[in-house]
Write a protein that holds these residues in place. Structure first.
Motif, PDB file in Angstrom:
ATOM      1  N   MET A 121       0.824  -1.204   0.000  1.00 55.44           N
ATOM      2  CA  MET A 121       0.000   0.000   0.000  1.00 55.44           C
ATOM      3  C   MET A 121       0.862   1.259   0.000  1.00 55.44           C
ATOM      4  O   MET A 121       0.532   2.258  -0.664  1.00 55.44           O
ATOM      5  N   ALA A 122       1.978   1.237   0.753  1.00 57.46           N
ATOM      6  CA  ALA A 122       2.882   2.383   0.745  1.00 57.46           C
ATOM      7  C   ALA A 122       3.523   2.554  -0.635  1.00 57.46           C
ATOM      8  O   ALA A 122       3.677   3.673  -1.133  1.00 57.46           O
ATOM      9  N   TYR A 123       3.887   1.453  -1.273  1.00 55.40           N
ATOM     10  CA  TYR A 123       4.461   1.487  -2.618  1.00 55.40           C
ATOM     11  C   TYR A 123       3.474   2.123  -3.596  1.00 55.40           C
ATOM     12  O   TYR A 123       3.840   2.993  -4.400  1.00 55.40           O
ATOM     13  N   LEU A 124       2.218   1.709  -3.533  1.00 53.90           N
ATOM     14  CA  LEU A 124       1.209   2.260  -4.435  1.00 53.90           C
ATOM     15  C   LEU A 124       1.001   3.752  -4.180  1.00 53.90           C
ATOM     16  O   LEU A 124       0.861   4.540  -5.124  1.00 53.90           O
ATOM     17  N   LYS A 143      -0.486   7.847  -9.395  1.00 49.23           N
ATOM     18  CA  LYS A 143      -1.141   9.149  -9.308  1.00 49.23           C
ATOM     19  C   LYS A 143      -2.284   9.090  -8.305  1.00 49.23           C
ATOM     20  O   LYS A 143      -3.022   8.106  -8.262  1.00 49.23           O
ATOM     21  N   PRO A 144      -2.469  10.161  -7.517  1.00 46.31           N
ATOM     22  CA  PRO A 144      -3.487  10.110  -6.457  1.00 46.31           C
ATOM     23  C   PRO A 144      -4.882   9.723  -6.947  1.00 46.31           C
ATOM     24  O   PRO A 144      -5.587   8.972  -6.265  1.00 46.31           O
ATOM     25  N   LYS A 145      -5.283  10.200  -8.113  1.00 43.43           N
ATOM     26  CA  LYS A 145      -6.632   9.887  -8.595  1.00 43.43           C
ATOM     27  C   LYS A 145      -6.796   8.410  -8.941  1.00 43.43           C
ATOM     28  O   LYS A 145      -7.922   7.909  -8.982  1.00 43.43           O
ATOM     29  N   ALA A 146      -5.690   7.725  -9.209  1.00 47.45           N
ATOM     30  CA  ALA A 146      -5.760   6.307  -9.578  1.00 47.45           C
ATOM     31  C   ALA A 146      -5.478   5.389  -8.396  1.00 47.45           C
ATOM     32  O   ALA A 146      -5.494   4.171  -8.554  1.00 47.45           O
ATOM     33  N   ARG A 187      -3.526   7.672   1.312  1.00 40.95           N
ATOM     34  CA  ARG A 187      -3.559   9.059   0.849  1.00 40.95           C
ATOM     35  C   ARG A 187      -3.452  10.046   2.001  1.00 40.95           C
ATOM     36  O   ARG A 187      -2.903  11.140   1.846  1.00 40.95           O
ATOM     37  N   THR A 188      -3.965   9.690   3.168  1.00 37.65           N
ATOM     38  CA  THR A 188      -3.968  10.608   4.309  1.00 37.65           C
ATOM     39  C   THR A 188      -2.577  10.761   4.911  1.00 37.65           C
ATOM     40  O   THR A 188      -2.175  11.865   5.307  1.00 37.65           O
ATOM     41  N   ALA A 189      -1.816   9.654   4.993  1.00 33.45           N
ATOM     42  CA  ALA A 189      -0.483   9.696   5.604  1.00 33.45           C
ATOM     43  C   ALA A 189       0.511  10.292   4.614  1.00 33.45           C
ATOM     44  O   ALA A 189       0.823   9.693   3.592  1.00 33.45           O
TER      45      ALA A 189
END
Length: 427
Positions: A145-148, A153-156, A352-354
């Motif tokens: 999840m950190a890798y992603l 891109k944030p929207k994806a 996205r929050t972290a």
């Protein structure tokens, strides 16, 4: 030496041979995005196939070693417990040594142990190997999840994490199905070996396809720094809400799928174990709903997607109260779709929050998630044996109500923060 002017115009932002263009995050439609998605799908499939590989074989393991069902169940609990215990420290190591390296080492160790598990001489060795396997698997989810979050891109991001979760759902399903059918032909050891070979193939696909990390920046391994990062995440109200949502969704799922077999083996259904095992094909619905979570968030927003997920889950729980087998199966479809959509939305929101310490943020989510699984399985079973399936549904509906309450509170907090007075007070 003064600079040499070639006479060529200098275009702001243009790349030169000595200044290559900066890499862009992966996005849908690009070859790198497809390779990354397929690689992490394979990782998710192998992870959950291995993690739950003994669950469908517990009666056969009990017979093989001459132990009780409670003793045999440690082959599952040891793996999930070790995962919950090790996910945070391994996520800290990924901050220092890299996401791809952590995922690669974790995958190879988990698969290697998976190929040894079928040859365990006794229950003690089997439980020990499963604990090692669970600890190794712990390095994959939080790092992925950190890798992603860093490479997409944030929207994806929600869509990419949804595909990883989809691999989890197929892995959870296939781990039970493959072991069940293979065990019927070659015994429980053959079933575990079949899953190990399948996970080996997935590991090979993962290693070949995973793109290298381009945006990772190593962080300190200082325990105090890690502690401060974790403490910071635990003080973040939004992250705490997301951890609670993940735990409560998994409480529902753990309660339902721990107990449903007990209900269907009894009257008026009296189904055989093979048919009950095939019910895990419902996980395919979770594959679709988790992969579609990105589009759902784009249309309704994160909170709207969560409301839709909990509504779907609650309707499924109510439908499962029927004594009609068709209605129960339809209820399981809705519960599974709602759970996997909610899980994909919440886990993506954590990433996205972290803005820093993403691996630790995801690790805390995973710990809460598996604690919810344990709580759901235990409470659901106790409720069922005390007052039947309706009591199990009651436990699950309380967890659903908890998700709704947290989401409503988050909506209220967001509105308060947007008020001019709140903004002025914060300055």
């Amino acid at each position: 030496m003064p600079p040499v002017h070639t006479g060529a115009p200098v275009i702001p932002g243009a790349s030169t041979p000595s200044s290559p263009a900066a890499p862009e995050p992966h996005s849908p439609g690009r070859p790198g995005y497809r390779r990354m998605s397929l690689a992490l799908f394979a990782a998710g499939l192998a992870t959950f196939a291995l993690l739950y590989s003994t669950q469908a074989l517990l009666p056969a393991i009990s017979d093989g070693f001459g132990v009780t069902a409670g003793q045999a169940s440690w082959t599952v609990s040891a793996a999930t417990g070790a995962l919950a215990l090790f996910v945070l420290p391994l996520s800290a190591l990924s901050e220092r040594f890299g996401r791809t390296r952590m995922m690669t080492v974790s995958m190879l160790v988990a698969v290697g142990v998976g190929l040894l598990v079928p040859f365990a001489p006794n229950l003690e060795w089997l439980v020990a190997l499963r604990a090692v396997q669970g600890a190794a698997i712990a390095g994959i989810p939080a790092s992925a999840m950190a890798y992603l979050a860093e490479e997409v891109k944030p929207k994806a991001l929600v869509g990419a994490i949804g595909l990883f979760v989809a691999g989890n759902s197929i892995g959870g399903m296939s781990g039970r199905l493959v072991t069940g059918w293979a065990a019927q032909a070659w015994g429980w050891r053959g079933g575990l070996l079949a899953v190990g070979v399948m996970a080996l193939a997935c590991a090979g696909a993962f290693l070949v396809m995973l793109p290298r990390a381009r945006f990772f920046r190593p962080a300190s391994l200082n325990p105090r720094a890690v502690g401060r990062t974790v403490a910071g995440h635990l003080r973040d109200p939004l992250l705490l809400r997301l951890y609670g949502i993940g735990a409560l969704f998994m409480t529902v799922f753990g309660a339902v799928y721990t107990v449903i077999g007990y209900r269907l083996v009894e009257k008026p259904f009296s189904l055989g174990q093979g048919v009950i095992g095939s019910i895990f094909l419902v996980y395919l619905v979770g594959t679709v709903s988790s992969a579609a979570a990105g589009q759902l968030v784009a249309r309704t927003g994160r909170r709207g997607a969560l409301y839709l997920a909990v509504t779907t889950t609650a309707l499924g729980l109510l439908l499962s109260l029927s004594d009609s087998l068709a209605a129960i199966l339809a209820g399981l479809v809705l519960i599974t779709a709602g759970f996997f959509a909610g899980h994909a939305v919440a886990s993506a929101a954590v990433s996205r929050t972290a803005t820093s310490g993403r691996a630790q943020a995801s690790a805390l989510y995973q710990s809460a998630y598996y604690l919810g699984s344990s709580a759901g399985g235990t409470l659901g079973a106790l409720a069922y044996h005390s007052a039947g399936w309706a009591a199990t549904v009651g436990i699950a509906l309380l967890a659903v109500l908890g998700v709704v309450s947290i989401t409503l509170y988050g909506s209220h907090a967001a509105r308060v923060q947007r008020r001019p007075g709140a903004l002025a007070a914060a300055r």
